[in-house]
Motif scaffolding. Structure first.
Motif, PDB file in Angstrom:
ATOM      1  N   GLY A   1      49.904  39.514  64.614  1.00  0.00           N
ATOM      2  CA  GLY A   1      49.237  38.223  64.719  1.00  0.00           C
ATOM      3  C   GLY A   1      48.902  37.810  66.132  1.00  0.00           C
ATOM      4  O   GLY A   1      48.547  36.644  66.367  1.00  0.00           O
ATOM      5  N   ASN A   2      48.979  38.752  67.075  1.00  0.00           N
ATOM      6  CA  ASN A   2      48.611  38.457  68.456  1.00  0.00           C
ATOM      7  C   ASN A   2      47.139  38.769  68.681  1.00  0.00           C
ATOM      8  O   ASN A   2      46.621  39.769  68.181  1.00  0.00           O
ATOM      9  N   ASN A   3      46.468  37.914  69.458  1.00  0.00           N
ATOM     10  CA  ASN A   3      45.069  38.187  69.791  1.00  0.00           C
ATOM     11  C   ASN A   3      44.928  39.540  70.470  1.00  0.00           C
ATOM     12  O   ASN A   3      45.763  39.926  71.296  1.00  0.00           O
ATOM     13  N   ILE A   4      43.868  40.254  70.118  1.00  0.00           N
ATOM     14  CA  ILE A   4      43.571  41.517  70.784  1.00  0.00           C
ATOM     15  C   ILE A   4      43.171  41.221  72.224  1.00  0.00           C
ATOM     16  O   ILE A   4      42.253  40.442  72.482  1.00  0.00           O
ATOM     17  N   LYS A   5      43.873  41.853  73.149  1.00  0.00           N
ATOM     18  CA  LYS A   5      43.632  41.629  74.578  1.00  0.00           C
ATOM     19  C   LYS A   5      43.376  42.988  75.235  1.00  0.00           C
ATOM     20  O   LYS A   5      44.210  43.892  75.170  1.00  0.00           O
ATOM     21  N   TYR A   6      42.216  43.118  75.847  1.00  0.00           N
ATOM     22  CA  TYR A   6      41.845  44.376  76.503  1.00  0.00           C
ATOM     23  C   TYR A   6      42.148  44.268  77.993  1.00  0.00           C
ATOM     24  O   TYR A   6      41.712  43.339  78.669  1.00  0.00           O
ATOM     25  N   ILE A   7      42.909  45.241  78.495  1.00  0.00           N
ATOM     26  CA  ILE A   7      43.285  45.294  79.910  1.00  0.00           C
ATOM     27  C   ILE A   7      42.346  46.283  80.591  1.00  0.00           C
ATOM     28  O   ILE A   7      42.469  47.493  80.413  1.00  0.00           O
ATOM     29  N   PRO A   8      41.373  45.817  81.363  1.00  0.00           N
ATOM     30  CA  PRO A   8      40.352  46.704  81.927  1.00  0.00           C
ATOM     31  C   PRO A   8      40.902  47.724  82.925  1.00  0.00           C
ATOM     32  O   PRO A   8      41.858  47.461  83.655  1.00  0.00           O
TER      33      PRO A   8
END
Length: 236
Positions: A191-198
């Motif tokens: 249930g955590n937002n998808i977060k992209y680490i560039p």
């Protein structure tokens, strides 16, 4: 909040299925993720050269926000970043590499790319951000609650973002902290937002429609540089 599984590892906010989206397609649900990451689009050394070239330039404009009928306006409470132009040398390098990756992108999304915008070079320094937005639509709010979307950029089907700097907590000239790319309606199994680490040299490719509404979190330190394009496409 109810979630619906849209790929092996990603779920979306079920509210979006209730809205009448003009372009609400999703990729193949059997993929691990509903977006494509090209890890080696450009070499990190070439990204460093692009950063050094941009830092020497003083020709930029403040980024604007989409409005209906393609009218743009600057609103630094929503978006605070600068737009630079890419030199012809790096334009040619980028274009050649993009053409090499085009079939990969088309196969992933089952679309045929047609026209593309010019490459925008987006600079985020400390304090820069971009609040939640969809690349092809404006959010419709009523009493601060999301009630729908209005498409204002019909020719945006696919978004590509190439990162020239990496999200790392150090003081190198080509790194930054904060500034993560968050997909506001996409979640993992917890249930955590998808977060992209560039990471420098990587390109992320996603559909421009409201399912992929996203924001750039405020940059805490360092230098975040990305090359962004929007592409029209025919659905196969």
């Amino acid at each position: 909040m109810k979630l619906e599984q849209i790929s092996n590892f990603v779920f979306c906010d079920n509210r979006l299925n209730e809205f009448e989206l003009e372009f609400g397609l999703l990729p193949n649900p059997y993929y691990d993720y509903p977006f494509l990451i090209i890890k080696d689009f450009l070499a990190e050394s070439l990204c460093d050269d692009i950063i050094k070239n941009i830092k020497k330039e003083d020709d930029y404009i403040d980024a604007k926000i989409k409005k209906e009928n393609y009218l743009n306006e600057t609103d630094k409470s929503i978006r605070k970043t600068k737009i630079y132009k890419l030199s012809n040398e790096y334009k040619n390098i980028y274009k050649k590499r993009f053409l090499e990756c085009q079939k990969l992108i088309e196969d992933f999304f089952s679309m045929a790319l047609t026209t593309s915008t010019k490459v925008q070079v987006l600079e985020y320094q400390k304090g820069s951000f971009y609040k939640a937005h969809s690349d092809d639509s404006n959010m419709i709010l009523k009493d601060d609650e999301l009630v729908g979307f209005k498409n204002v950029a019909l020719n945006r089907k696919i978004t590509t973002v190439l990162f020239a700097s990496s999200c790392k907590d150090n003081d190198d000239f080509n790194t930054f902290s904060g500034g993560e790319l968050v997909f506001n309606f996409l979640y993992d199994e917890k249930g955590n937002n998808i977060k992209y680490i560039p990471k420098a040299g990587e390109m992320i490719v996603f559909l421009s429609n409201p399912y992929f509404t996203h924001e750039v979190l405020e940059v805490k330190s360092g230098y975040r540089l990305s090359l962004v394009q929007w592409h029209d496409a025919l659905i196969n």
